[in-house]
Structure formats: structure tokens, C-alpha cells
Design an enzyme around this catalytic site. Structure first.
Site, PDB file in Angstrom:
ATOM      1  N   LEU A 115      45.746  64.685  50.790  1.00 23.41           N
ATOM      2  CA  LEU A 115      45.157  63.494  51.383  1.00 23.41           C
ATOM      3  C   LEU A 115      46.077  62.302  51.145  1.00 23.41           C
ATOM      4  O   LEU A 115      46.403  61.996  49.997  1.00 23.41           O
ATOM      5  CB  LEU A 115      43.793  63.179  50.765  1.00 23.41           C
ATOM      6  CG  LEU A 115      42.639  64.169  50.949  1.00 23.41           C
ATOM      7  CD1 LEU A 115      42.833  65.424  50.114  1.00 23.41           C
ATOM      8  CD2 LEU A 115      41.330  63.497  50.567  1.00 23.41           C
ATOM      9  N   GLY A 203      44.681  58.526  47.187  1.00 22.78           N
ATOM     10  CA  GLY A 203      45.723  59.544  47.276  1.00 22.78           C
ATOM     11  C   GLY A 203      45.440  60.744  46.392  1.00 22.78           C
ATOM     12  O   GLY A 203      45.313  60.595  45.195  1.00 22.78           O
ATOM     13  N   SER A 204      45.338  61.936  46.952  1.00 21.86           N
ATOM     14  CA  SER A 204      44.882  63.062  46.141  1.00 21.86           C
ATOM     15  C   SER A 204      45.100  64.394  46.860  1.00 21.86           C
ATOM     16  O   SER A 204      45.774  64.466  47.883  1.00 21.86           O
ATOM     17  CB  SER A 204      43.395  62.880  45.829  1.00 21.86           C
ATOM     18  OG  SER A 204      42.687  62.583  47.016  1.00 21.86           O
ATOM     19  N   ARG A 205      44.462  65.443  46.316  1.00 21.71           N
ATOM     20  CA  ARG A 205      44.590  66.778  46.881  1.00 21.71           C
ATOM     21  C   ARG A 205      43.344  67.584  46.544  1.00 21.71           C
ATOM     22  O   ARG A 205      42.711  67.368  45.501  1.00 21.71           O
ATOM     23  CB  ARG A 205      45.828  67.442  46.284  1.00 21.71           C
ATOM     24  CG  ARG A 205      46.028  68.901  46.663  1.00 21.71           C
ATOM     25  CD  ARG A 205      47.411  69.319  46.231  1.00 21.71           C
ATOM     26  NE  ARG A 205      47.493  70.708  45.854  1.00 21.71           N
ATOM     27  CZ  ARG A 205      48.577  71.269  45.334  1.00 21.71           C
ATOM     28  NH1 ARG A 205      49.660  70.539  45.132  1.00 21.71           N
ATOM     29  NH2 ARG A 205      48.599  72.544  45.026  1.00 21.71           N
TER      30      ARG A 205
END
Length: 239
Positions: A115, A203-205
Site C-alpha cells: 500500500l 504506508g504499509s503492507r
């Protein structure tokens, strides 16, 4: 006898408001304090210098956009694993699920979605079922698009058992800028596919570990829509 009261549906103002509600996505409750703080800061900056107020207003709008929670309509099929997040499929590979869940240390197919700061950052339940375990583990804040982010970064893992008996693992992973993972489900809770269950800030996953026999339906580089895009189809029977 016909009524002389105005038809609400034909009222142009009401119609415009209804269109706005349908077009502009609602905001996740976690974003309200940030937006309220942005509005207050904007008013103060405007008193100091109007251009600063404009900058504050833009920053507040950007914050509200980050916390947006658009309505999603999941497919009716119950044999699908849906994307848990909006983003780009960054990895499709075999990997061992997070150790803190207590599962056997055996590789499973993992689909990772990255993301960016421009994506919707709420996470969606990938399949209807029951939450068997939630486990948080502190860690680093490496860039979420790196392979080792799944192992080294701060994360929150959810073990979900579907109605057909399949085990699914969904992992929220903090990124380079992210410093807060929010998970809104608990052990024993019943959840439905497509429902919002968490949020990662900035901001991530998100990784999903599939049960053996699943068929992956996406490709690396494909864009996903959380709660709607099928990531995989499940085998006929659960373990």
C-alpha cells in the site's frame, strides 16, 4: 388526492447532497482526531497568514483522504479469498506463517499487497468465518515493499477459520513511515468477508497466507481492491 408536498427526490439540493454522500467516501473513526486537529491548526495559521491557512487546509484534506473508508461490495461466492487491502501485488511466494500464531512451521503460499500513501489504508476481512487468534509483534520499520519486511517489521497477525474450515492468516505490516497498526477484531469474533477490521497509518503492507490447495487468481504487479478483488479460490474442503 395528490399531495402538494415537494418530492424530495426531485429537489435539486437534496439530490446534490445524496450524490455527494455516494461519491465522497466516509472516514474511518481513527482519522477524526487527526482531521479535527488539522482544522484547528488551519484556523490558527489563517490568522497568522492566509497562505499558511491554505497550506493547512490542503494538509487537512490529505489527512481526511488517507483515512477514507469507501463502501465495498464483496462477491457472493464463499469459496474465494478476497484482497484485504487496496494496493499492488508485490510478492507471490511460499513462506512460513508468523511464529507467534503457533501454527506448524510449514511453508504456505503467501500473497503480499503493498500500500502506498495514496491507497485506502483500511484492511478488509478476506473471508467469512471466526477469528481464532490475534497476535501482535513489535519490530523494525523497513520499507514495506522489501522482501524481509514480512519477517523484520512490526506486524499484527490474525488467524481466521472460514465457515468451510479453511485456515487463513492475514498480517498487517508497518512500513517505513507507518508507526501505528490498528486491529479491531478479537479472538472468537465472527467476521464477514469485506468488512473493515483494521488500519495501518501511512504506508504499509498486508500478507495473506493461503491454505494448501488454494489457487492464486492474481499476478505480481496487479492492483487490488480491498474487500472485492479475489486473490485466490479455496479448495473444496477445509482441513
Amino acid at each position: 388526492m395528490s399531495s402538494t408536498a415537494p418530492d424530495k427526490a426531485s429537489n435539486p439540493i437534496t439530490h446534490a447532497l445524496n450524490l455527494a454522500r455516494e461519491t465522497l467516501p466516509p472516514m474511518h473513526p481513527a482519522g477524526r482526531p487527526f482531521v479535527a486537529g488539522g482544522v484547528a491548526a488551519t484556523l490558527l495559521l489563517r490568522r497568522v497568514w492566509k497562505p499558511l491557512g491554505a497550506v493547512g487546509a490542503l494538509a487537512t484534506l490529505a489527512t481526511a483522504a488517507f483515512f477514507r473508508e469507501p463502501k465495498r461490495v464483496p462477491p457472493e461466492r464463499d469459496d474465494l479469498v478476497l484482497a484485504a487491502a487496496d494496493g499492488i501485488v508485490s510478492l507471490i511466494e511460499e513462506a512460513t506463517p508468523p511464529a507467534e500464531l503457533g501454527l506448524p512451521a510449514e511453508p504456505r503460499m503467501r500473497v503480499s499487497v503493498f500500500l502506498s500513501v495514496f491507497d485506502v489504508h483500511v484492511q478488509r476481512v478476506p473471508a467469512t468465518g471466526v477469528v481464532e487468534r490475534v497476535a501482535y509483534r513489535p519490530g523494525k520499520f523497513l520499507s514495506a515493499d522489501l522482501d524481509k519486511a514480512s519477517d523484520d517489521n512490526e506486524r499484527n497477525s490474525v488467524l481466521l477459520r472460514t465457515e468451510a474450515g479453511h485456515e487463513l492468516v492475514v498480517v498487517q505490516i508497518a512500513g517505513l513511515v507507518a508507526r501505528r497498526i490498528l486491529c479491531q477484531v478479537a479472538d472468537g469474533e465472527k467476521v464477514r468477508a469485506g468488512d473493515t477490521y483494521g488500519l495501518i497509518r501511512f504506508g504499509s503492507r498486508v500478507d495473506i497466507y493461503l491454505p494448501p490447495g488454494s489457487e492464486v487468481l492474481v499476478r505480481k504487479g496487479q492492483r487490488t481492491i480491498g474487500g472485492e478483488t479475489p486473490l485466490a479460490s479455496l479448495p473444496e474442503r477445509g482441513a
